[in-house]
Structure formats: structure tokens, C-alpha cells
Enzyme design. Structure first.
Site, PDB file in Angstrom:
ATOM      1  N   GLU A 133      -2.174  -1.936  -7.705  1.00 15.66           N
ATOM      2  CA  GLU A 133      -2.964  -2.992  -7.074  1.00 15.66           C
ATOM      3  C   GLU A 133      -2.232  -3.300  -5.781  1.00 15.66           C
ATOM      4  OE1 GLU A 133      -3.446  -6.385  -5.775  1.00 15.66           O
ATOM      5  OE2 GLU A 133      -3.022  -7.273  -7.730  1.00 15.66           O
ATOM      6  N   GLY A 185       2.389   1.625  -3.600  1.00 17.89           N
ATOM      7  CA  GLY A 185       1.375   2.006  -4.591  1.00 17.89           C
ATOM      8  C   GLY A 185       0.892   3.425  -4.383  1.00 17.89           C
ATOM      9  N   CYS A 235      -2.385 -11.491  -2.949  1.00 16.25           N
ATOM     10  CA  CYS A 235      -3.232 -10.344  -2.587  1.00 16.25           C
ATOM     11  C   CYS A 235      -4.684 -10.789  -2.396  1.00 16.25           C
ATOM     12  CB  CYS A 235      -3.128  -9.240  -3.620  1.00 16.25           C
ATOM     13  SG  CYS A 235      -3.240  -9.858  -5.275  1.00 16.25           S
ATOM     14  N   ARG A 251       0.841  -1.206   0.000  1.00 17.68           N
ATOM     15  CA  ARG A 251       0.000   0.000   0.000  1.00 17.68           C
ATOM     16  C   ARG A 251       0.872   1.250   0.000  1.00 17.68           C
ATOM     17  NH1 ARG A 251      -4.632   0.589   4.439  1.00 17.68           N
ATOM     18  NH2 ARG A 251      -5.109  -1.466   3.616  1.00 17.68           N
TER      19      ARG A 251
END
Ligand code: NAP
Length: 485
Positions: free
Chosen positions: A224, A205, A261, A202
Site C-alpha cells: 500500500e 513497495g 496515505c 512507492r
């Protein structure tokens, strides 16, 4: 070694040449990349195994998926419909007169792809992001993942061989092996770059999105990121199938050492004997799974640290036997009650690895409160019977508020590559919930619509010509058809 600005200039020049290459030639190029990857044989698998700790059978499967994706996008090009041609013919007598307007998709420009640590083939150098971008006519710069640089370099040679063999622009694909954030940041912020694809953390990204938004000309970033893929365990289902659900979920939570994921990181049920039995069965099944090394030392360290932090939270109990800090990645099943979970946002964070937390709620109302408290997800799963759904009719309607893919009675791991797949979801699962990173529609991330107004037929691209020489489906004056104009 070229500088980043030279690499991006090369990509921009290659893009201008590559948009002139026909669909058929691009399809043959993609198929040739797949052939060249296969021709690397066992040496590729052995290199990836050495760098990622992933077992050879898993890598074999992932290589198969990667080549399948390349050929799938080649087939998309052969069909040609992906450009979504749309034609509105002129109505001169209308007041004011309506002109002839035709539109179709056009490639967005040079794309930067960040390789993923957990998919050294399928979401790295020649993976889904690269394959879909090359398919639609974008040049690609891959920023190799530092954990599998040699694997990435081998795959890059397969792409470069196809470039030469098919006389594609030399720089339609470039491979960057610098291993520092500055290189990634410079690529995203270079004004020649038109879009970014990323799979990873996270923090990573989000950082790329922020870099892109602070450019003079912001660009789309398709990150993603992590997801906890919450699973609702409804009571009738647990009563009837508790033991087999526990077995399947132990397999799903520990699959690939939990490094997906789509890993089911949060399970939610209402307190009952069936839920207690399920918890015991799931912990027993997970205890029986052998620990295994993770992708790289950093991920292993993060797993130990994050599972330790989660287990140290008030009210959290470890139902599995092993101390996660002892050796390699032992599976962990934690549990906590609904109120403690709702009062502690930290427990909703992803623990990347073979970890899941079972939230035991006092009521179905609390179960729903826990579920909707979770932020955007790649998937959510509901284990329920028709009786469960009759008793809780609003659950099915709420599921899509949360996630891009909703599964009934299954496990979220194992993402089929096909036309209808959606592998995306609201932030923070991704930075753009309107798109999927898996399946044919992943190509839409690299396209923008363009309109042709009042163009003579002979000047139009083939997809928009009156005679429909590509024989593709087009929307003509509101109707989907393969007819000529
Ligand atoms: P990562 O840390 O997000 O790194 C992935 C790539 O992004 C690397 O190439 C890295 O650059 C680059 N990057 C990250 N942050 C950046 C920044 N601030 N500026 C510029 N570039 C940046 O992912 P990872 O190494 O694969 O694993 C770390 C964690 O990510 C895991 O523990 C897990 O939680 C999560 N993860 C999630 C998924 C998923 O499926 N969503 C997959 C894998 C990992 P460098 O090459 O320069 O290091």
C-alpha cells in the site's frame, strides 16, 4: 541472532503446526495479544511518542484501533464464514457424472509484514496486516520499521507473551530488527515465504514487488503506497459551502502533519470567484496551523525537498505564508493552472506531509482531464450538490476508474475499520487493486481457495461437513444458506 534463512525455516515449520489450531483458539490468541498490548500501558505510548513525534492522544487512539482490529479478526474467526465454504453435491446420473466438490479458503503460508513509519501501532508489529494474517492461520515475520524499533520490540513482547500463554507454535510470530534493505530483500526472496504486506513509499513497495517477481516461485506482494487522493471542488458546492469546506480541508491536509496515505494532496476546481475565495480561505486556515515535527528526519527532509521542487515548477505559486524550508513542517498550499499541471507530470507526485496543490482549470472539461490524468488512487472525493451532479452526470461514473474509495462531500482522512471499508486502489496506490488493507476483508490477502473432490464426510474439515457443525453460511448448489447438506 538467527539468520534470515533460519527465521524463514522456523516460520514455515510454525505454519505447518498453526494450521491445525482451531478458529476458537486463534481467536483467543488474538484477544490475548490485544490485552497484552493494553497492559503495556503508558510506557508503550511514551516510547512511541519519543520515536515518532506523534502526540500521546493520537497514539492512544491508534493503540485503541490496533486492539480493536485484533478483536475484530477474533470475532471474524468466531463467526467462521470468512472461509467462504462452497459445496456442489454430486449428480451421478449426469453424463459425465458430476462429482461431489467442496471448496473453502486455506491460509497462504508464512507472511512477511513491513512495519509502517506513520502507523507505529495500527500498521506495524501487531497492526492490521499481522492481525489478519495470524487470524487466518499464517505464521508472520515482522520486519520492524527502523524509525520505531523500540516501540516495535515492546509490541513484539506482547505477542510473544500471548504465544506462550496460549501454547501457540513458538515461531508463529517472529520480529526482525535489522535495519538494512538487504534483510528485507532476503526475507521477500526466501522461498519459504508465501506473501508480503507493506505500507510505505512507492519506491519501497515497488522494490518488494520486483524482488518477489524475480524469485524462482513468485509470490503476491500487497504494497500500500502513496496516494494524492484528488478532490473535485464543483462550483455550486463551493458557492454554497466554500468557507466550511476550506476549514474542513485545512484540518484534513494538516491532520497528523499530513502523514497519512489518505491526505488530500490535490484539489481541482474550475476558475470562478467562488474558487478564488475558497483558495484564500484555505490558505488563511492553513497559515493558522502551527508547524510540527514529522515522523523522522528522513521524512522531514523529503518533505522540505519535495515541496521545494513542486513550488519551483513553472506556473506554481505558494498561497501560504511560510517558507517550507525555514523550520519544521509548515503547511503548504500551492496552486497552478490546469494547463501547466497537465504539461508537468512532476506536479502529480505525492509530497508526503501537510501539503496540497490547488489546480485551477479553465473549464469543467479541463477539470475532468486533470482528474483522469492522475494514476491509481486510494481515494477520490467529490464536493458537489445535486445541481452539480445533474450538470456533470459522467463524473460519478468515472470516479471508480481512478480510486478504490469514492467519497461524496467529506474529507478522505479518517479511515473507518469495518466490514465494508476499501482501502486499496489501482497501481500505483497499491500493487494489487483487488484487495483492501483495512477492514475485515483485509484477511482475504492471506487466503487461497482449495477444493475437496469426492471426500468422505468424516474426512472433510468442519466447515465443509454435511451437518455444518460450525453453523456458518455456505453456498450449497448455488444458494447461500446455513442448512445441512
Ligand atoms: P519506506 O522508505 O518505503 O520504508 C518502509 C520499509 O520498507 C522500511 O522497513 C524499509 O527498509 C523497507 N524498504 C524500503 N525500500 C526498500 C528496498 N528497496 N528494499 C528493501 N526494503 C525496503 O517508507 P518510510 O521510511 O516510512 O518513509 C519514506 C517515504 O514513504 C515517505 O517520505 C513517504 O513519501 C512514504 N510513506 C508513505 C506511506 C503511505 O501511507 N503509503 C506511509 C509512510 C511513508 P529498512 O527498514 O531497511 O529501511
Amino acid at each position: 541472532m538467527s539468520t534470515i534463512s533460519q527465521i524463514t525455516k522456523n516460520a514455515a515449520a510454525a505454519f505447518e503446526e498453526y494450521i491445525l489450531v482451531s478458529n476458537g483458539a486463534r481467536a483467543a490468541f488474538l484477544e490475548s495479544i490485544a490485552d497484552n498490548i493494553e497492559a503495556l500501558g503508558d510506557a508503550l505510548l511514551e516510547q512511541a511518542n519519543k520515536e515518532t513525534n506523534l502526540p500521546i492522544p493520537r497514539l492512544q487512539g491508534e493503540r485503541g484501533r490496533t486492539c480493536y482490529q485484533l478483536r475484530m479478526f477474533a470475532a471474524m474467526l468466531q463467526k467462521g464464514d470468512y472461509v467462504e465454504a462452497c459445496i456442489d453435491t454430486a449428480i451421478p446420473e449426469k453424463v459425465p457424472a458430476k462429482p461431489d466438490i467442496r471448496s473453502m479458503h486455506f491460509p497462504i503460508g508464512p507472511v512477511v509484514v513491513f512495519g509502517a513509519s506513520n502507523f507505529p501501532f495500527a500498521y506495524s508489529t501487531a497492526g492490521g496486516d499481522t492481525a489478519s494474517a495470524l487470524a487466518v492461520g499464517c505464521s508472520v515475520i515482522v520486519k520492524a520499521h527502523p524509525a520505531h524499533l523500540a516501540t516495535s520490540t515492546l509490541v513484539a513482547t506482547a505477542i510473544q507473551k500471548a504465544i506462550v500463554g496460549h501454547r501457540m507454535p513458538t515461531h508463529v510470530f517472529q520480529h526482525v530488527t535489522a535495519t538494512d534493505f538487504e534483510a528485507g530483500k532476503a526475507l521477500v526472496q526466501d522461498e519459504q515465504i508465501a506473501a508480503v504486506g507493506f505500507t510505505g513509499s512507492r519506491n519501497g513497495g515497488r522494490a518488494l514487488l520486483d524482488y518477489a517477481n524475480s524469485r524462482q516461485h513468485p509470490i503476491p506482494v500487497f504494497s500500500e503506497m502513496g496516494s494524492v487522493n484528488p478532490v473535485l471542488l464543483l462550483e455550486d458546492s463551493l458557492q454554497k459551502e466554500g468557507a466550511s469546506i476550506a476549514k474542513n480541508y485545512a484540518g484534513s491536509i494538516t491532520l497528523g502533519v499530513g502523514q497519512f496515505c489518505t491526505n488530500p494532496g490535490i484539489l481541482i476546481g474550475v476558475k470562478s470567484d467562488a474558487l478564488s475565495n475558497f483558495a484564500t480561505q484555505l490558505a488563511t486556515e492553513m497559515n493558522a496551523v502551527s508547524p510540527a515535527p514529522m515522523l523522522h528526519a528522513g521524512i522531514q527532509k523529503a518533505y522540505h525537498e519535495n515541496s521545494r521542487i513542486a513550488l519551483a515548477q513553472v506556473g506554481t505559486i505558494n498561497l501560504t505564508e511560510k517558507n517550507p524550508e525555514v523550520a519544521t513542517a509548515y503547511p503548504v498550499l500551492a496552486t497552478v493552472d490546469g494547463k501547466a499541471f497537465l504539461s508537468n507530470p512532476l506536479l502529480a507526485d505525492e509530497v508526503f506531509g501537510p501539503y496540497s496543490i490547488l489546480i485551477q482549470c479553465d473549464s469543467i472539461t479541463e477539470l475532468q482531464a486533470v482528474w483522469v490524468s492522475l494514476k491509481g488512487q486510494i481515494s477520490t472525493t467529490i464536493m458537489g450538490t445535486d445541481k452539480d451532479f445533474e450538470q456533470n452526470p459522467s463524473i460519478l461514473q468515472k470516479a471508480f476508474l481512478l480510486a478504490g474509495r469514492v467519497l461524496l462531500n467529506g474529507v478522505p482522512t479518517g479511515v473507518e475499520v469495518c466490514d465494508s471499508m476499501v482501502h486499496g486502489g489501482p497501481y500505483p496506490a497499491t500493487t494489487d487493486s483487488r484487495f483492501t488493507a483495512v477492514g475485515v476483508r483485509a484477511a482475504k490477502r492471506w487466503l487461497r481457495p482449495v477444493a475437496y473432490q469426492n471426500w468422505s464426510n468424516h474426512l472433510l474439515p468442519a466447515a465443509l461437513k454435511n451437518e455444518n457443525p460450525l453453523n456458518i453460511f455456505r453456498t450449497i448448489n448455488g444458494n447461500l444458506t446455513k442448512e445441512k447438506v
